[in-house]
Design a protein around this motif. Sequence first.
Motif, short mmCIF file in Angstrom:
data_model
loop_
_atom_site.label_atom_id
_atom_site.label_comp_id
_atom_site.label_asym_id
_atom_site.label_seq_id
_atom_site.Cartn_x
_atom_site.Cartn_y
_atom_site.Cartn_z
N VAL A 32 0.84 -1.21 0.00
CA VAL A 32 0.00 0.00 0.00
C VAL A 32 0.87 1.25 0.00
O VAL A 32 1.80 1.36 0.80
N ASN A 33 0.56 2.19 -0.88
CA ASN A 33 1.19 3.50 -0.77
C ASN A 33 0.74 4.16 0.52
O ASN A 33 -0.44 4.09 0.89
N MET A 34 1.66 4.83 1.19
CA MET A 34 1.34 5.48 2.46
C MET A 34 1.67 6.96 2.39
O MET A 34 2.57 7.37 1.64
N GLY A 35 0.96 7.75 3.18
CA GLY A 35 1.20 9.18 3.13
C GLY A 35 0.89 9.89 4.43
O GLY A 35 0.33 9.32 5.37
N TRP A 36 1.29 11.14 4.45
CA TRP A 36 1.00 12.04 5.56
C TRP A 36 0.28 13.27 5.02
O TRP A 36 0.65 13.81 3.98
N PHE A 37 -0.73 13.68 5.75
CA PHE A 37 -1.46 14.90 5.47
C PHE A 37 -1.47 15.73 6.76
O PHE A 37 -1.17 15.22 7.83
N ARG A 38 -1.82 17.00 6.65
CA ARG A 38 -1.92 17.83 7.84
C ARG A 38 -3.07 18.81 7.69
O ARG A 38 -3.47 19.16 6.58
N GLN A 39 -3.58 19.25 8.85
CA GLN A 39 -4.67 20.22 8.85
C GLN A 39 -4.42 21.23 9.94
O GLN A 39 -4.36 20.89 11.13
N ALA A 49 3.29 14.39 2.32
CA ALA A 49 4.29 13.48 1.74
C ALA A 49 3.67 12.12 1.49
O ALA A 49 2.68 11.76 2.14
N ALA A 50 4.25 11.39 0.54
CA ALA A 50 3.80 10.03 0.25
C ALA A 50 5.00 9.17 -0.11
O ALA A 50 6.03 9.68 -0.56
N ILE A 51 4.83 7.87 0.09
CA ILE A 51 5.87 6.92 -0.25
C ILE A 51 5.22 5.71 -0.90
O ILE A 51 4.17 5.24 -0.46
N SER A 52 5.82 5.25 -1.98
CA SER A 52 5.26 4.10 -2.70
C SER A 52 5.35 2.84 -1.85
O SER A 52 6.12 2.76 -0.88
N TRP A 53 4.59 1.82 -2.25
CA TRP A 53 4.48 0.63 -1.42
C TRP A 53 5.83 -0.03 -1.18
O TRP A 53 6.08 -0.58 -0.11
#
Length: 122
Positions: A32-39, A49-53
């Motif tokens: 699974v590709n994983m990522g970070w989001f912010r609010q 940011a995101a990183i491939s599986w």
Amino acid sequence: QVHLVESGGGLVQAGGSLRLSCAASGRTIRTVNMGWFRQAPGKEREFVAAISWGGGSTYYSDSVKGRFTISRDNAKNTVYLQMNSLKPEDTAVYYCNAGVSTLPGNRPGDNWGQGTQVTVSS
């Protein structure tokens, strides 16, 4: 369904560093590709940011490029976000996401963590 738990947030002075962790359970994230989001308060949730599986490709928003590094340890089912040279404008709740797209726009997947607060003081 994967359960995500973020940790590592806190209060730091401008110029400082933090390392966020996202521990996954319920299923493996190795495919699974994983990522970070912010609010930030009063703002929409945004891609960080995101990183491939497989970990071979990483993606960053322009605002964090060169300062943040995303990585993953599939053996530990964990994703990390190393944040250096933090700025007050980095203050936000940071969310881990499973299934983020690596295509332009970085559309998030359906699985989110509960978030961890990062506060950067000036």
